[in-house]
Design a protein around this motif. Structure first.
Motif, PDB file in Angstrom:
ATOM      1  N   LEU A  89       0.819  -1.213   0.000  1.00 50.19           N
ATOM      2  CA  LEU A  89       0.000   0.000   0.000  1.00 50.19           C
ATOM      3  C   LEU A  89       0.858   1.271   0.000  1.00 50.19           C
ATOM      4  CD1 LEU A  89      -3.008   0.434  -0.032  1.00 50.19           C
ATOM      5  CD2 LEU A  89      -3.027   0.353   2.462  1.00 50.19           C
ATOM      6  N   VAL A  90       1.994   1.212   0.659  1.00 44.59           N
ATOM      7  CA  VAL A  90       2.881   2.388   0.699  1.00 44.59           C
ATOM      8  C   VAL A  90       3.358   2.708  -0.723  1.00 44.59           C
ATOM      9  CG1 VAL A  90       5.043   3.352   1.608  1.00 44.59           C
ATOM     10  CG2 VAL A  90       3.643   1.839   3.049  1.00 44.59           C
ATOM     11  N   GLY A  91       3.878   1.693  -1.419  1.00 44.71           N
ATOM     12  CA  GLY A  91       4.389   1.916  -2.770  1.00 44.71           C
ATOM     13  C   GLY A  91       3.294   2.351  -3.725  1.00 44.71           C
ATOM     14  N   VAL A  92       2.148   1.673  -3.638  1.00 42.76           N
ATOM     15  CA  VAL A  92       1.054   1.978  -4.568  1.00 42.76           C
ATOM     16  C   VAL A  92       0.526   3.400  -4.337  1.00 42.76           C
ATOM     17  CG1 VAL A  92      -1.325   1.347  -5.199  1.00 42.76           C
ATOM     18  CG2 VAL A  92       0.414  -0.419  -5.023  1.00 42.76           C
ATOM     19  N   SER A  93       0.420   3.815  -3.082  1.00 44.49           N
ATOM     20  CA  SER A  93      -0.086   5.169  -2.798  1.00 44.49           C
ATOM     21  C   SER A  93       0.871   6.233  -3.332  1.00 44.49           C
ATOM     22  CB  SER A  93      -0.253   5.387  -1.286  1.00 44.49           C
ATOM     23  OG  SER A  93      -0.999   4.346  -0.738  1.00 44.49           O
ATOM     24  N   VAL A  94       2.158   6.019  -3.102  1.00 44.12           N
ATOM     25  CA  VAL A  94       3.147   6.997  -3.583  1.00 44.12           C
ATOM     26  C   VAL A  94       3.136   7.030  -5.117  1.00 44.12           C
ATOM     27  CG1 VAL A  94       5.624   7.517  -3.684  1.00 44.12           C
ATOM     28  CG2 VAL A  94       4.599   6.811  -1.524  1.00 44.12           C
ATOM     29  N   ALA A  95       3.051   5.845  -5.732  1.00 43.39           N
ATOM     30  CA  ALA A  95       3.063   5.775  -7.199  1.00 43.39           C
ATOM     31  C   ALA A  95       1.849   6.484  -7.795  1.00 43.39           C
ATOM     32  CB  ALA A  95       3.079   4.314  -7.637  1.00 43.39           C
ATOM     33  N   LYS A  96       0.684   6.276  -7.192  1.00 42.53           N
ATOM     34  CA  LYS A  96      -0.532   6.936  -7.694  1.00 42.53           C
ATOM     35  C   LYS A  96      -0.386   8.456  -7.591  1.00 42.53           C
ATOM     36  CE  LYS A  96      -4.127   3.528  -6.624  1.00 42.53           C
ATOM     37  NZ  LYS A  96      -5.255   3.227  -5.745  1.00 42.53           N
ATOM     38  N   THR A  97       0.160   8.888  -6.462  1.00 44.03           N
ATOM     39  CA  THR A  97       0.321  10.335  -6.263  1.00 44.03           C
ATOM     40  C   THR A  97       1.253  10.919  -7.318  1.00 44.03           C
ATOM     41  OG1 THR A  97       0.096   9.894  -3.907  1.00 44.03           O
ATOM     42  CG2 THR A  97       0.891  12.090  -4.519  1.00 44.03           C
ATOM     43  N   LEU A  98       2.396  10.250  -7.533  1.00 42.14           N
ATOM     44  CA  LEU A  98       3.369  10.755  -8.514  1.00 42.14           C
ATOM     45  C   LEU A  98       2.775  10.765  -9.922  1.00 42.14           C
ATOM     46  CD1 LEU A  98       6.715   9.010  -7.454  1.00 42.14           C
ATOM     47  CD2 LEU A  98       6.224  11.465  -7.429  1.00 42.14           C
ATOM     48  N   ALA A  99       2.132   9.655 -10.294  1.00 42.81           N
ATOM     49  CA  ALA A  99       1.572   9.571 -11.654  1.00 42.81           C
ATOM     50  C   ALA A  99       0.517  10.647 -11.864  1.00 42.81           C
ATOM     51  CB  ALA A  99       0.974   8.190 -11.886  1.00 42.81           C
ATOM     52  N   THR A 100      -0.247  10.951 -10.816  1.00 39.40           N
ATOM     53  CA  THR A 100      -1.310  11.946 -10.941  1.00 39.40           C
ATOM     54  C   THR A 100      -0.732  13.347 -11.079  1.00 39.40           C
ATOM     55  OG1 THR A 100      -2.724  10.562  -9.597  1.00 39.40           O
ATOM     56  CG2 THR A 100      -3.419  12.848  -9.864  1.00 39.40           C
ATOM     57  N   PHE A 101       0.199  13.694 -10.178  1.00 40.51           N
ATOM     58  CA  PHE A 101       0.648  15.087 -10.271  1.00 40.51           C
ATOM     59  C   PHE A 101       1.587  15.330 -11.439  1.00 40.51           C
ATOM     60  CE2 PHE A 101       4.909  16.083  -8.905  1.00 40.51           C
ATOM     61  CZ  PHE A 101       5.269  15.189  -7.908  1.00 40.51           C
ATOM     62  N   LEU A 102       2.246  14.256 -11.938  1.00 40.79           N
ATOM     63  CA  LEU A 102       3.102  14.425 -13.119  1.00 40.79           C
ATOM     64  C   LEU A 102       2.309  14.186 -14.411  1.00 40.79           C
ATOM     65  CD1 LEU A 102       6.256  12.505 -11.822  1.00 40.79           C
ATOM     66  CD2 LEU A 102       6.028  14.990 -12.106  1.00 40.79           C
ATOM     67  N   ASN A 103       1.086  13.654 -14.249  1.00 40.82           N
ATOM     68  CA  ASN A 103       0.227  13.360 -15.393  1.00 40.82           C
ATOM     69  C   ASN A 103       0.897  12.405 -16.385  1.00 40.82           C
ATOM     70  OD1 ASN A 103      -2.107  13.480 -16.842  1.00 40.82           O
ATOM     71  ND2 ASN A 103      -1.538  15.338 -17.989  1.00 40.82           N
ATOM     72  N   ILE A 104       1.430  11.315 -15.843  1.00 45.48           N
ATOM     73  CA  ILE A 104       2.075  10.286 -16.661  1.00 45.48           C
ATOM     74  C   ILE A 104       1.465   8.932 -16.297  1.00 45.48           C
ATOM     75  CG2 ILE A 104       4.256  11.503 -17.114  1.00 45.48           C
ATOM     76  CD1 ILE A 104       5.502  10.097 -14.720  1.00 45.48           C
ATOM     77  N   PRO A 105       1.653   7.910 -17.158  1.00 46.38           N
ATOM     78  CA  PRO A 105       1.006   6.611 -16.887  1.00 46.38           C
ATOM     79  C   PRO A 105       1.480   5.944 -15.598  1.00 46.38           C
ATOM     80  CG  PRO A 105       1.859   6.688 -19.129  1.00 46.38           C
ATOM     81  CD  PRO A 105       2.347   7.922 -18.451  1.00 46.38           C
ATOM     82  N   LEU A 106       0.550   5.212 -15.004  1.00 45.79           N
ATOM     83  CA  LEU A 106       0.824   4.398 -13.815  1.00 45.79           C
ATOM     84  C   LEU A 106       0.752   2.942 -14.286  1.00 45.79           C
ATOM     85  CD1 LEU A 106       0.833   4.060 -10.612  1.00 45.79           C
ATOM     86  CD2 LEU A 106      -1.663   3.990 -10.801  1.00 45.79           C
ATOM     87  N   ILE A 107       1.779   2.163 -13.952  1.00 44.89           N
ATOM     88  CA  ILE A 107       1.790   0.771 -14.420  1.00 44.89           C
ATOM     89  C   ILE A 107       1.932  -0.163 -13.223  1.00 44.89           C
ATOM     90  CG2 ILE A 107       2.848  -0.870 -16.053  1.00 44.89           C
ATOM     91  CD1 ILE A 107       4.200   1.940 -17.160  1.00 44.89           C
ATOM     92  N   GLY A 108       0.816  -0.744 -12.813  1.00 41.34           N
ATOM     93  CA  GLY A 108       0.819  -1.715 -11.716  1.00 41.34           C
ATOM     94  C   GLY A 108       1.494  -2.988 -12.206  1.00 41.34           C
ATOM     95  N   THR A 109       2.404  -3.523 -11.408  1.00 43.28           N
ATOM     96  CA  THR A 109       3.230  -4.643 -11.873  1.00 43.28           C
ATOM     97  C   THR A 109       3.235  -5.779 -10.858  1.00 43.28           C
ATOM     98  OG1 THR A 109       4.587  -3.051 -13.058  1.00 43.28           O
ATOM     99  CG2 THR A 109       5.582  -5.202 -12.673  1.00 43.28           C
ATOM    100  N   HIS A 110       3.156  -7.000 -11.372  1.00 40.26           N
ATOM    101  CA  HIS A 110       3.186  -8.191 -10.528  1.00 40.26           C
ATOM    102  C   HIS A 110       4.634  -8.462 -10.108  1.00 40.26           C
ATOM    103  CE1 HIS A 110       2.582 -12.346  -9.288  1.00 40.26           C
ATOM    104  NE2 HIS A 110       1.280 -12.166  -9.407  1.00 40.26           N
ATOM    105  N   HIS A 111       4.833  -8.737  -8.813  1.00 42.85           N
ATOM    106  CA  HIS A 111       6.193  -8.930  -8.305  1.00 42.85           C
ATOM    107  C   HIS A 111       6.930 -10.073  -9.034  1.00 42.85           C
ATOM    108  CE1 HIS A 111       9.397  -8.782  -5.323  1.00 42.85           C
ATOM    109  NE2 HIS A 111       9.332 -10.102  -5.253  1.00 42.85           N
ATOM    110  N   LEU A 112       6.220 -11.159  -9.311  1.00 47.28           N
ATOM    111  CA  LEU A 112       6.877 -12.298  -9.978  1.00 47.28           C
ATOM    112  C   LEU A 112       7.176 -11.982 -11.444  1.00 47.28           C
ATOM    113  CD1 LEU A 112       5.039 -15.440  -8.572  1.00 47.28           C
ATOM    114  CD2 LEU A 112       6.979 -14.178  -7.654  1.00 47.28           C
ATOM    115  N   HIS A 113       6.330 -11.165 -12.015  1.00 45.98           N
ATOM    116  CA  HIS A 113       6.571 -10.661 -13.369  1.00 45.98           C
ATOM    117  C   HIS A 113       7.919  -9.923 -13.355  1.00 45.98           C
ATOM    118  CE1 HIS A 113       4.116  -8.860 -16.950  1.00 45.98           C
ATOM    119  NE2 HIS A 113       5.272  -9.315 -17.320  1.00 45.98           N
ATOM    120  N   GLY A 114       8.150  -9.167 -12.274  1.00 50.84           N
ATOM    121  CA  GLY A 114       9.432  -8.475 -12.102  1.00 50.84           C
ATOM    122  C   GLY A 114      10.591  -9.462 -12.070  1.00 50.84           C
TER     123      GLY A 114
END
Ligand code: KG4
Ligand code: ZN
Length: 335
Positions: A89-114
């Motif tokens: 939740l910490v990472g996802v919240s920060v990522a959403k905030t950054l993507a929103t204020f920078l107006n750039i895509p947010l890409i949710g990623t599966h850890h195993l995919h990583g």
């Protein structure tokens, strides 16, 4: 395309900037191991709090190391599962905030995919199709990788993951956390033939089972008198795990006629596993690929690589992205 990637699924806060899925412009990791060590394992609430404390400084460091500003970023990648809910939740919240204020895509990623994409950060990425042996603290899977986003699960553990077995056996032997590196260290001065531990399901399909092995070590420890022959126990346990993992990987590659084996996930940092599988691949004329140790264990660069290919498939997220603590990468093929 420059992606800022965030990984907070467990006990490492990690941020990286990755260009076009393969060039790591910066990668920073703050490990929480020393904070959790005294409890003998990861304490979820503590992990979340430490991620909150670390994340902003790490983002600034990653930008500084890459000599970039926020406006140079083209997207934000973030691990949204599987993992510890509060930590994710910490990472996802920060990522959403950054993507929103920078107006750039947010890409949710599966850890195993990583983990599967860590080898794509090396100079020579694997060519499709190949067999991946993914061994981490939470997963042990054999995956047939046919192309980007084309995964077939061939086999997986029915109980403990390989890394979990390392961690639990290390605790039984009085070694520290995380158990994998501690067992590896202890095993270097031990005799791997001192104890004959069971090879669960070795000749039975492509699934794995490590809980019987863990029980066998526990029963042996209970039977022995002090002082425990820790090095011999560690070496014999490690050999049993490596033996089964390599046997099944070779069997799967042979069954599917795949001539490339990719080894990835935190347990792939294990030297005995790497060298044994590499030697077996050499013997069978298979190509063996394993990311460098710093890319095997949790990091954000691998998330940046996986996310790039997700984005290429026009799959990105929006603010409805939720954490998925137990999301499977792929379900086993039926029939
Ligand atoms: O991939 P990872 O960093 O995190 C998860 O996604 O789970 O894997 C962590 C696991 C832990 O169980 C740790 O004990 C194991 O990888 N590990 C090792 C070694 N280094 C880390 N296991 C065996 N030998 C190692 N050298
Ligand atoms: Zn991992």
């Amino acid at each position: 395309m420059k992606l800022l990637a965030i990984e907070t699924s467990c006990d490492e806060t990690a941020v990286a900037i990755v260009e076009s899925g393969h060039t790591v412009l910066s990668s920073v990791i703050r490990s929480q191991i020393k904070n959790h060590r005294r409890y003998g394992g990861v304490v979820p609430e503590l992990a979340s709090r430490l991620h909150v404390e670390a994340i902003h400084a790490l983002i600034e460091r990653a930008l500084e190391d890459a000599q970039l500003g926020f406006n140079d970023l083209d997207g934000i990648a973030v691990t949204h599962g599987p993992g510890l809910e509060g930590a994710l939740l910490v990472g996802v919240s920060v990522a959403k905030t950054l993507a929103t204020f920078l107006n750039i895509p947010l890409i949710g990623t599966h850890h195993l995919h990583g983990h599967l994409y860590a080898p794509f950060l090396e100079k020579t990425p694997p060519e499709f199709p190949y067999l991946a042996l993914l061994v981490s603290g939470g997963h042990t899977q054999l995956i047939h990788v046919n192309g980007h986003h084309q995964f077939d699960l061939l086999g997986q553990t029915r109980d403990d993951a390989a890394g979990e077995a390392f961690d639990k056996v290390a605790r039984l032997l009085g070694l520290g956390y995380p158990g994998g590196p501690e067992i590896q260290k202890a095993a270097t001065s031990g005799d791997e033939k001192a104890f004959q531990f069971p090879r669960g399901m070795k000749h039975d399909g492509l699934d794995f089972s490590f809980s019987g092995l863990k029980t066998a070590v526990r029963q042996t420890v209970e039977r022995l008198e002090a002082p425990l022959p820790v090095a011999d126990l560690a070496a014999s346990f490690q050999l049993a795990v490596v033996d089964v993992l390599c046997h099944k990987a070779m069997k799967a590659a042979n069954q599917l006629q795949l001539s490339t084996i990719v080894l990835t996930g935190g347990v792939s940092a294990n030297t005995a596993l790497r060298t044994t599988l590499q030697a077996q691949c050499l013997q069978h004329n298979y190509q063996f690929i394993c990311p460098d140790v710093h890319l095997s264990t949790d990091n954000a660069a691998m998330i940046g690589s996986a996310a790039y290919y997700t984005y290429q498939h026009k799959q990105h997220s929006d603010l409805s992205l939720r954490v998925a603590p137990s999301a499977p990468l792929v379900l086993p093929a039926t029939g």
